[in-house]
Design a protein around this motif. Structure first.
Motif, PDB file in Angstrom:
ATOM      1  N   UNK B 183       0.904  -1.217  -0.004  1.00  0.00           N
ATOM      2  CA  UNK B 183       0.137  -0.148  -0.379  1.00  0.00           C
ATOM      3  C   UNK B 183       0.810   0.897   0.046  1.00  0.00           C
ATOM      4  N   UNK B 184       0.257   2.259  -0.959  1.00  0.00           N
ATOM      5  CA  UNK B 184       1.774   3.423  -1.119  1.00  0.00           C
ATOM      6  C   UNK B 184       0.846   4.804  -0.707  1.00  0.00           C
ATOM      7  N   UNK B 213       3.874   0.665   2.692  1.00  0.00           N
ATOM      8  CA  UNK B 213       3.952  -0.161   3.083  1.00  0.00           C
ATOM      9  C   UNK B 213       3.137  -1.347   2.883  1.00  0.00           C
ATOM     10  N   UNK B 214       4.336  -2.938   3.414  1.00  0.00           N
ATOM     11  CA  UNK B 214       4.384  -4.024   2.277  1.00  0.00           C
ATOM     12  C   UNK B 214       4.054  -5.572   3.248  1.00  0.00           C
ATOM     13  N   UNK B 215       3.705  -5.689   2.855  1.00  0.00           N
ATOM     14  CA  UNK B 215       3.285  -7.254   3.675  1.00  0.00           C
ATOM     15  C   UNK B 215       2.928  -8.452   3.124  1.00  0.00           C
ATOM     16  N   UNK B 216       3.765  -9.130   3.481  1.00  0.00           N
ATOM     17  CA  UNK B 216       3.940 -10.592   3.369  1.00  0.00           C
ATOM     18  C   UNK B 216       3.143 -11.553   2.509  1.00  0.00           C
ATOM     19  N   UNK B 220       0.637  -9.806   6.913  1.00  0.00           N
ATOM     20  CA  UNK B 220       1.335  -9.652   8.142  1.00  0.00           C
ATOM     21  C   UNK B 220       2.512  -8.411   7.100  1.00  0.00           C
ATOM     22  N   UNK B 221       1.685  -7.581   8.432  1.00  0.00           N
ATOM     23  CA  UNK B 221       3.435  -6.373   7.720  1.00  0.00           C
ATOM     24  C   UNK B 221       4.480  -6.924   7.715  1.00  0.00           C
ATOM     25  N   UNK B 222       5.310  -6.873   7.023  1.00  0.00           N
ATOM     26  CA  UNK B 222       7.334  -6.367   6.627  1.00  0.00           C
ATOM     27  C   UNK B 222       7.674  -5.486   6.506  1.00  0.00           C
ATOM     28  N   UNK B 223       7.294  -4.630   6.052  1.00  0.00           N
ATOM     29  CA  UNK B 223       8.414  -3.127   5.936  1.00  0.00           C
ATOM     30  C   UNK B 223       7.630  -2.206   6.038  1.00  0.00           C
ATOM     31  N   UNK B 224       8.292  -1.270   5.974  1.00  0.00           N
ATOM     32  CA  UNK B 224       7.707  -0.232   6.556  1.00  0.00           C
ATOM     33  C   UNK B 224       9.059   1.217   5.486  1.00  0.00           C
TER      34      UNK B 224
END
Lengths: 244, 244
Positions: B183-184, B213-216, B220-224
């Motif tokens: 999500x950007x 906002x990156x999800x796997x 699940x959130x993995x990177x911001x």
DNA sequence: ATCAAAAATATGTACAAACATAAAAATATA
DNA sequence: TATATTTTTATGTTTGTACATATTTTTGAT
């Protein structure tokens, strides 16, 4: 929604088939990796040749909406790169959705000769004037976006339309033109004197600049739009999912 | 480079024709709006049917490398460098795809306490340090983007990884974490002192700011990730189709 | 000379027919 | 039972043919 194809229509059969497939795969029964009927059968059902049907399928395959697999069939792809929110809401509609009343600070229609860039996009000659619409909009407190739109002459705008109404709604209702595809380019820019003046900011300060190329049902260019958003007042959100 | 088509090859004729066309339009004589030979003639020259040739041309038309015009013919399009698949290419991969060598101007790993915002996104406590990765990157001439990334502790990064490699590839291979959803939020900003210093621009001048906002796999959130792009050096393209 | 009609020329649409090929399913073989 | 082999079934490739349609060029009439 019609489930069949009109052989008497002026719309090419493969275009009809294409839109029909698009409708089809939106239905719940076809979501998520489900298989379409096989080409031979589907062609028979739609009463078009397999070649014509394939033409339609190919387009959706290219757009990665469908995936073909030998022997297995053609299945609906995992929905991907869905650019959420923003995209298919017009400014008016979006602000209304958020409960923010819109104020038009400026609204100006003029007829101008298109430059090479625009003429090329619209595929028209530079000698014929087209309609230009400038709008300065915002909420009750301040103007925070300046739009410049150019419209394809095919639409037949007179300039007397009510541009306070949602634009795309008006175009659809009064001119039967439906926006179907948009390509956007978003970048950051320093405001020049003109833009700075409109948005009441200092020249050189940042604006979010958006070019928008809008296409109608037949993927024909219909609008070219430039948007200058006051920084901080506007965030563009994109949601995308991997499709492998 | 071969100028003809091998009918005995296992490679389908339309694929051969396609690659041949790609080569063709790279040649100087076909650059910039020049016309190809007409379909009937070209098919004759290549000794394939018009249908097969059209199949090849169609693909390049989809990719907007060629433009068709009734009666006029098929001409080579203006190269547009539109990164359509921008979304799921990492910076490294994208630059490589464009043939631009990347240079890492700075690469810094540290361990920091997450602020409330980040802790909330990751759903972790603020008392535990997480890895922070800062990267200043660009081409051979200049740095044009500054990235700041935070990673979820679940991934198990040590800080000794090779961050010069494509990030998501490395995470997938060495830590079995696959980025699946992003999500950007894109906006324009004035560069503060820190950013201005890194990108060698004046404080207050515009940058394109991107939160990611990156999800796997399991959403699940993995990177911001925060990206600060020097204005003009970066254009974000979005293509969206109406789906209602 | 000007403007309208006709011809020419490129792509656009559509069909039918045949054979190739990958992969799953069914069958036969050890 | 486990493993080859064959069959089936879907898409993949390719050709030939015919007419439609948008645009330019040429021709013809006023």
């Amino acid at each position: 929604m019609k489930l069949s194809i009109d052989h008497k229509s002026a719309v090419p059969l493969h275009i009809q088939a294409e839109t029909l497939l698009r409708e089809m795969i939106k239905e719940p029964e076809y979501q998520a990796g489900k298989l379409l009927p096989n080409e031979v059968d589907l062609a028979k059902i739609l009463a078009i040749s397999r070649t014509t049907l394939r033409q339609a399928i190919n387009k959706l395959v290219y757009e990665e909406l469908l995936v073909r697999k030998k022997r297995l069939g053609t299945k609906v792809a995992q929905s991907k790169m869905s650019s959420k929110s923003m995209n298919w809401l017009s400014f008016t509609q979006e602000m209304q959705a958020r409960g923010i009343p819109i104020k038009n600070y400026e609204l100006h229609v003029s007829w101008v000769y298109p430059d090479d860039y625009i003429a090329n996009f619209f595929d028209i000659k530079t000698e014929k004037k087209i309609m230009k619409l400038e709008r300065l909009r915002g909420n009750a407190d301040e103007a925070f976006v300046y739009f410049v739109s150019y419209f394809h002459p095919r639409i037949g705008l007179t300039g007397d339309e009510d541009f306070k109404k949602p634009l795309y709604e008006m175009l659809e209702n009064e001119h039967s033109v439906v926006a179907n595809l948009s390509k956007e380019e978003i970048s950051a820019r320093a405001a020049d004197k003109l833009i700075a003046g409109k948005l009441e900011i200092d020249p050189g300060s940042p604006v979010l600049f958006r070019k928008r190329f809008v296409f109608d049902q037949g993927d024909r260019p219909m609008e070219y739009n430039l948007g200058y958003y006051k920084a901080e007042s506007f965030i563009y959100t994109v949601e995308s999912r991997r499709n492998s």
